[in-house]
Design a protein around this motif. Sequence first.
Motif, PDB file in Angstrom:
ATOM      1  N   THR A   1      26.500   1.437 -13.555  1.00  9.25           N
ATOM      2  CA  THR A   1      27.240   1.300 -14.808  1.00  9.25           C
ATOM      3  C   THR A   1      28.704   0.992 -14.521  1.00  9.25           C
ATOM      4  OG1 THR A   1      25.723   2.810 -15.934  1.00  9.25           O
ATOM      5  CG2 THR A   1      27.867   2.451 -16.972  1.00  9.25           C
TER       6      THR A   1
ATOM      7  N   SER B   1      31.694   6.516 -16.247  1.00 10.22           N
ATOM      8  CA  SER B   1      30.290   6.875 -16.051  1.00 10.22           C
ATOM      9  C   SER B   1      30.080   7.472 -14.666  1.00 10.22           C
ATOM     10  CB  SER B   1      29.409   5.634 -16.208  1.00 10.22           C
ATOM     11  OG  SER B   1      28.066   5.937 -15.871  1.00 10.22           O
TER      12      SER B   1
ATOM     13  N   CYS C   1      33.234   2.891 -20.185  1.00 13.96           N
ATOM     14  CA  CYS C   1      32.125   3.008 -19.225  1.00 13.96           C
ATOM     15  C   CYS C   1      32.612   3.185 -17.786  1.00 13.96           C
ATOM     16  CB  CYS C   1      31.207   1.797 -19.328  1.00 13.96           C
ATOM     17  SG  CYS C   1      30.234   1.770 -20.843  1.00 13.96           S
TER      18      CYS C   1
ATOM     19  N   MET D   1      24.690  -0.356 -27.407  1.00 11.87           N
ATOM     20  CA  MET D   1      24.057   0.485 -26.397  1.00 11.87           C
ATOM     21  C   MET D   1      25.108   1.250 -25.572  1.00 11.87           C
ATOM     22  SD  MET D   1      21.078  -0.402 -27.279  1.00 11.87           S
ATOM     23  CE  MET D   1      20.125   0.770 -26.477  1.00 11.87           C
TER      24      MET D   1
ATOM     25  N   GLU E   1      23.464   1.833 -19.057  1.00 13.50           N
ATOM     26  CA  GLU E   1      23.452   1.041 -17.820  1.00 13.50           C
ATOM     27  C   GLU E   1      22.863  -0.353 -18.048  1.00 13.50           C
ATOM     28  OE1 GLU E   1      21.140   0.982 -13.535  1.00 13.50           O
ATOM     29  OE2 GLU E   1      21.662   2.951 -14.388  1.00 13.50           O
TER      30      GLU E   1
ATOM     31  N   GLU F   1      25.449   5.023 -26.404  1.00 14.56           N
ATOM     32  CA  GLU F   1      24.236   5.848 -26.400  1.00 14.56           C
ATOM     33  C   GLU F   1      24.390   7.043 -25.466  1.00 14.56           C
ATOM     34  OE1 GLU F   1      21.382   5.595 -28.144  1.00 14.56           O
ATOM     35  OE2 GLU F   1      22.209   3.896 -29.250  1.00 14.56           O
ATOM     36  N   VAL F   2      23.670   8.089 -25.752  1.00 10.63           N
ATOM     37  CA  VAL F   2      23.643   9.274 -24.896  1.00 10.63           C
ATOM     38  C   VAL F   2      22.772   9.002 -23.666  1.00 10.63           C
ATOM     39  CG1 VAL F   2      22.967  11.702 -24.767  1.00 10.63           C
ATOM     40  CG2 VAL F   2      24.047  10.811 -26.833  1.00 10.63           C
ATOM     41  N   ASN F   3      21.711   8.238 -23.856  1.00  6.75           N
ATOM     42  CA  ASN F   3      20.788   7.918 -22.771  1.00  6.75           C
ATOM     43  C   ASN F   3      21.490   6.992 -21.769  1.00  6.75           C
ATOM     44  OD1 ASN F   3      18.789   6.536 -21.195  1.00  6.75           O
ATOM     45  ND2 ASN F   3      17.242   7.163 -22.683  1.00  6.75           N
ATOM     46  N   GLU F   4      21.719   7.498 -20.565  1.00  9.25           N
ATOM     47  CA  GLU F   4      22.453   6.741 -19.546  1.00  9.25           C
ATOM     48  C   GLU F   4      21.727   5.469 -19.113  1.00  9.25           C
ATOM     49  OE1 GLU F   4      23.505   9.402 -16.376  1.00  9.25           O
ATOM     50  OE2 GLU F   4      24.881  10.529 -17.645  1.00  9.25           O
ATOM     51  N   ASN F   5      20.398   5.463 -19.200  1.00  4.54           N
ATOM     52  CA  ASN F   5      19.649   4.250 -18.871  1.00  4.54           C
ATOM     53  C   ASN F   5      19.988   3.127 -19.854  1.00  4.54           C
ATOM     54  OD1 ASN F   5      18.218   5.190 -16.608  1.00  4.54           O
ATOM     55  ND2 ASN F   5      16.648   6.105 -17.894  1.00  4.54           N
ATOM     56  N   LEU F   6      20.055   3.476 -21.139  1.00  2.69           N
ATOM     57  CA  LEU F   6      20.384   2.468 -22.154  1.00  2.69           C
ATOM     58  C   LEU F   6      21.786   1.923 -21.945  1.00  2.69           C
ATOM     59  CD1 LEU F   6      18.832   4.091 -25.368  1.00  2.69           C
ATOM     60  CD2 LEU F   6      17.877   2.273 -23.935  1.00  2.69           C
TER      61      LEU F   6
ATOM     62  N   ARG G   1      27.317   6.987 -13.175  1.00  5.05           N
ATOM     63  CA  ARG G   1      26.331   6.092 -12.568  1.00  5.05           C
ATOM     64  C   ARG G   1      27.020   4.910 -11.905  1.00  5.05           C
ATOM     65  NH1 ARG G   1      20.775   5.253 -15.720  1.00  5.05           N
ATOM     66  NH2 ARG G   1      19.970   7.324 -15.302  1.00  5.05           N
TER      67      ARG G   1
END
Length: 131
Positions: free
Chosen positions: A50, A45, A42, A1, A11, A4-9, A47
């Motif tokens: 994250t 990031s 990470c 994960m 995180e 992944e491009v999806n930052e939620n995944l 976020r």
Amino acid sequence: MLTEVNENLVEFGLGGLCNLCLDKTNKSHILDSGGLKLVINCLSSRREETVLSALTTLMFLCTAASRTEVTAPAVVECMVRFSLSTNRRISNLATIFLQDYCSDKQVQEAKELSQHSALGIPLPESTQHPI
């Protein structure tokens, strides 16, 4: 994960990894499968959660065998910059990392590499709301 491009995944994947890595078997698996580099990546990031999970996970994954990679000059320089952040959560964790996992020489060399600012690295967006 973590790729992944999806930052939620990313995180939530890193948050789960952080929770799992204190177990010796999980820690060994993460280190043996190249997970340390993914966690280090990470740190960039945008976020906050994250970055906080990445900082904590690095501390949890630090062993005699992984210490050189965990405290590589680029990581220590990043921690020096994070320690100067106005984000208290990130600043505090980075300061603990520098105090507990790095030698004074490593910290000094990292400080000499940077201008002691957070310029050049993306800072995470704060999720904290003013009181």
